[in-house]
Scaffold this motif. Sequence first.
Motif, PDB file in Angstrom:
ATOM      1  N   SER A 185      36.328  17.481  40.187  1.00 36.25           N
ATOM      2  CA  SER A 185      35.442  17.081  41.289  1.00 36.25           C
ATOM      3  C   SER A 185      34.315  18.097  41.426  1.00 36.25           C
ATOM      4  N   GLY A 186      33.377  17.765  42.316  1.00 34.36           N
ATOM      5  CA  GLY A 186      32.250  18.668  42.555  1.00 34.36           C
ATOM      6  C   GLY A 186      32.684  19.961  43.223  1.00 34.36           C
ATOM      7  N   ALA A 187      33.536  19.840  44.241  1.00 38.57           N
ATOM      8  CA  ALA A 187      33.990  21.049  44.943  1.00 38.57           C
ATOM      9  C   ALA A 187      34.717  21.974  43.972  1.00 38.57           C
ATOM     10  N   GLU A 188      35.530  21.385  43.099  1.00 36.82           N
ATOM     11  CA  GLU A 188      36.245  22.212  42.121  1.00 36.82           C
ATOM     12  C   GLU A 188      35.287  22.866  41.137  1.00 36.82           C
ATOM     13  N   ALA A 189      34.201  22.177  40.814  1.00 36.39           N
ATOM     14  CA  ALA A 189      33.216  22.766  39.898  1.00 36.39           C
ATOM     15  C   ALA A 189      32.566  23.982  40.572  1.00 36.39           C
ATOM     16  N   ASN A 190      32.163  23.820  41.838  1.00 34.42           N
ATOM     17  CA  ASN A 190      31.554  24.961  42.540  1.00 34.42           C
ATOM     18  C   ASN A 190      32.564  26.077  42.772  1.00 34.42           C
ATOM     19  N   GLU A 191      33.803  25.695  43.038  1.00 35.75           N
ATOM     20  CA  GLU A 191      34.875  26.686  43.202  1.00 35.75           C
ATOM     21  C   GLU A 191      34.984  27.517  41.908  1.00 35.75           C
ATOM     22  N   ALA A 192      34.945  26.823  40.767  1.00 38.97           N
ATOM     23  CA  ALA A 192      35.030  27.513  39.467  1.00 38.97           C
ATOM     24  C   ALA A 192      33.809  28.414  39.275  1.00 38.97           C
ATOM     25  N   ALA A 193      32.625  27.926  39.686  1.00 43.92           N
ATOM     26  CA  ALA A 193      31.399  28.725  39.543  1.00 43.92           C
ATOM     27  C   ALA A 193      31.507  30.003  40.374  1.00 43.92           C
ATOM     28  N   ILE A 194      31.999  29.861  41.603  1.00 48.56           N
ATOM     29  CA  ILE A 194      32.128  31.029  42.501  1.00 48.56           C
ATOM     30  C   ILE A 194      33.155  32.013  41.923  1.00 48.56           C
ATOM     31  N   LYS A 195      34.276  31.483  41.445  1.00 49.53           N
ATOM     32  CA  LYS A 195      35.298  32.356  40.860  1.00 49.53           C
ATOM     33  C   LYS A 195      34.759  33.070  39.624  1.00 49.53           C
ATOM     34  N   LEU A 196      34.013  32.327  38.808  1.00 49.25           N
ATOM     35  CA  LEU A 196      33.457  32.934  37.582  1.00 49.25           C
ATOM     36  C   LEU A 196      32.483  34.057  37.943  1.00 49.25           C
ATOM     37  N   ALA A 197      31.645  33.782  38.951  1.00 48.40           N
ATOM     38  CA  ALA A 197      30.654  34.796  39.362  1.00 48.40           C
ATOM     39  C   ALA A 197      31.357  36.049  39.890  1.00 48.40           C
ATOM     40  N   ARG A 198      32.389  35.862  40.690  1.00 49.32           N
ATOM     41  CA  ARG A 198      33.112  37.017  41.246  1.00 49.32           C
ATOM     42  C   ARG A 198      33.809  37.798  40.136  1.00 49.32           C
ATOM     43  N   ARG A 199      34.453  37.062  39.240  1.00 53.20           N
ATOM     44  CA  ARG A 199      35.223  37.745  38.199  1.00 53.20           C
ATOM     45  C   ARG A 199      34.280  38.442  37.206  1.00 53.20           C
ATOM     46  N   TYR A 200      33.123  37.814  36.974  1.00 52.16           N
ATOM     47  CA  TYR A 200      32.127  38.449  36.095  1.00 52.16           C
ATOM     48  C   TYR A 200      31.677  39.768  36.729  1.00 52.16           C
ATOM     49  N   ALA A 201      31.415  39.721  38.052  1.00 49.17           N
ATOM     50  CA  ALA A 201      30.964  40.939  38.745  1.00 49.17           C
ATOM     51  C   ALA A 201      32.053  42.015  38.719  1.00 49.17           C
ATOM     52  N   ASN A 202      33.284  41.605  38.994  1.00 48.36           N
ATOM     53  CA  ASN A 202      34.374  42.594  39.123  1.00 48.36           C
ATOM     54  C   ASN A 202      34.874  43.103  37.776  1.00 48.36           C
ATOM     55  N   LYS A 203      34.968  42.212  36.796  1.00 50.06           N
ATOM     56  CA  LYS A 203      35.637  42.600  35.544  1.00 50.06           C
ATOM     57  C   LYS A 203      34.663  42.901  34.410  1.00 50.06           C
ATOM     58  N   VAL A 204      33.537  42.195  34.353  1.00 49.39           N
ATOM     59  CA  VAL A 204      32.608  42.411  33.223  1.00 49.39           C
ATOM     60  C   VAL A 204      31.580  43.474  33.616  1.00 49.39           C
ATOM     61  N   LYS A 205      30.892  43.260  34.742  1.00 48.83           N
ATOM     62  CA  LYS A 205      29.920  44.278  35.184  1.00 48.83           C
ATOM     63  C   LYS A 205      30.659  45.517  35.698  1.00 48.83           C
ATOM     64  N   GLY A 206      31.673  45.252  36.502  1.00 50.21           N
ATOM     65  CA  GLY A 206      32.522  46.350  36.995  1.00 50.21           C
ATOM     66  C   GLY A 206      31.910  47.190  38.105  1.00 50.21           C
ATOM     67  N   SER A 207      30.723  46.857  38.538  1.00 49.06           N
ATOM     68  CA  SER A 207      30.134  47.583  39.675  1.00 49.06           C
ATOM     69  C   SER A 207      29.197  46.638  40.408  1.00 49.06           C
ATOM     70  N   GLY A 208      28.782  47.040  41.590  1.00 44.95           N
ATOM     71  CA  GLY A 208      27.854  46.220  42.375  1.00 44.95           C
ATOM     72  C   GLY A 208      28.600  45.183  43.198  1.00 44.95           C
ATOM     73  N   SER A 209      27.815  44.307  43.844  1.00 53.75           N
ATOM     74  CA  SER A 209      28.371  43.327  44.784  1.00 53.75           C
ATOM     75  C   SER A 209      29.112  42.200  44.052  1.00 53.75           C
ATOM     76  N   SER A 210      30.113  41.623  44.733  1.00 46.39           N
ATOM     77  CA  SER A 210      30.710  40.386  44.191  1.00 46.39           C
ATOM     78  C   SER A 210      30.417  39.226  45.159  1.00 46.39           C
ATOM     79  N   ASP A 211      29.418  39.420  46.014  1.00 48.03           N
ATOM     80  CA  ASP A 211      29.060  38.394  47.004  1.00 48.03           C
ATOM     81  C   ASP A 211      28.199  37.278  46.398  1.00 48.03           C
TER      82      ASP A 211
END
Length: 399
Positions: free
Chosen positions: A103-129
């Motif tokens: 669904s659409g909500a699940e797609a955006n949920e996945a996008a938000i999770k991907l963005a947070r995990r990219y910030a936390n695990k790949v970049k490793g610094s800065g905001s995850s907002d």
Amino acid sequence: MTTNNSISVASPVMATYSRFPITIVKGKGSYVWDDQGHKFLDFTSGIATCNLGHVPDVVKGKLEEQLQNIWHCSNLYNIPNQEQLASLLTTNSCGDQVFFCNSGAEANEAAIKLARRYANKVKGSGSSDVVTFQQSFHGRTLATLTATGQEKIQQGFSPLMPGFSYLPYNGSEALEKLHIIKPAAVLLELIQGEGGVIPANKDWVKKLSQICKANDILLMVDEIQTGIGRTGTLFAYEQYEIEPDIISIAKGLGSGFPIGAIIAKEEAAKGFEPGSHGSTFGGNPLATAAGLATVTHILESNLLKHVIQITDYLDQQLQDLKEKYSFIKEIRGKGLLKGLVIEANAIEIVQKAITKNLLILTAGQNVVRILPPLTVTKEEINEFANKLECVFLSLEEGE
Ligand SMILES: Cc1ncc(COP(=O)(O)O)c(C=O)c1O
């Protein structure tokens, strides 16, 4: 069903929607039929979902074929339709990898999770907002209703998810604040559909994209309503001269069969690895058969050219109505996602339209939203314009 003496339960279905008083049992092309045999011209397309019209033969045939082979298979195994659809979506977008959901909500949920995990695990610094925009709509899960910039959608669901902030849509304030906030990602609708059919300004989007690139902020576009040909290109972002890092799609992707997806650039996709996200049904053989048939048809037929040509015709008809009826203040939108801003109650117009066998939608209190299928013909647009004019006349006459 147990009933309490003092409470009468009208329907065993939860009242999350106030439904119009018709029961739709059949659809073909631009038309649907109710259980009494009445025929309606459907300019809602299941809210931008049945982009090829109802029960399109090209998709029906592929679904019937798939029904003979296998319906469901876990994502623990390779699914050929999924690979092919992902390849079609990445070949025809700026993205490199696809995650499938339902669904659409699940797609955006996945996008938000991907963005947070990219910030936390790949970049490793800065905001995850994540920054989103006022009047936006991104879905009904807890994260996506928090991402939605409308209080009425969030009411009663506190505590909301942390890590979201909302900026004004269009205009310089958002650009200035983005420099200061430097979030992990921005989630943007290129046309705010539910929020009132409000298109983003092209220069503003280009500047926003430049700021994101310069500050390592992921640009995520929510194309759940605008994607899959609705605005005359496969994705609306193509008309904005930008390359988003993540694109979320759903609605039109399966022609009515439930499916959602995100398409991510290779770098952003590094945020997920085996075990970090998943879905039992996401991208299952039937859903991806529908998606594959839909996208293949859009790309291999002349449909996108037709959308551009027929949009001109629809615009002309709407313009004629605007010249005749002073309560129509503005015509907004792109392609076959149109909003009529009216000095009247939009829901009254939608209700009256049903009595004239026409289905249309609202987008807020004073916007009538029009979403014909991409296959719509001139004759059907003429029929729509005549029916809508009958609605306007009967309202003027106080019927
Ligand atoms: C722009 C946008 N995002 C997200 C959604 C949520 O999609 P779904 O209802 O499939 O969860 C919608 C639905 O209207 C939408 O228009």
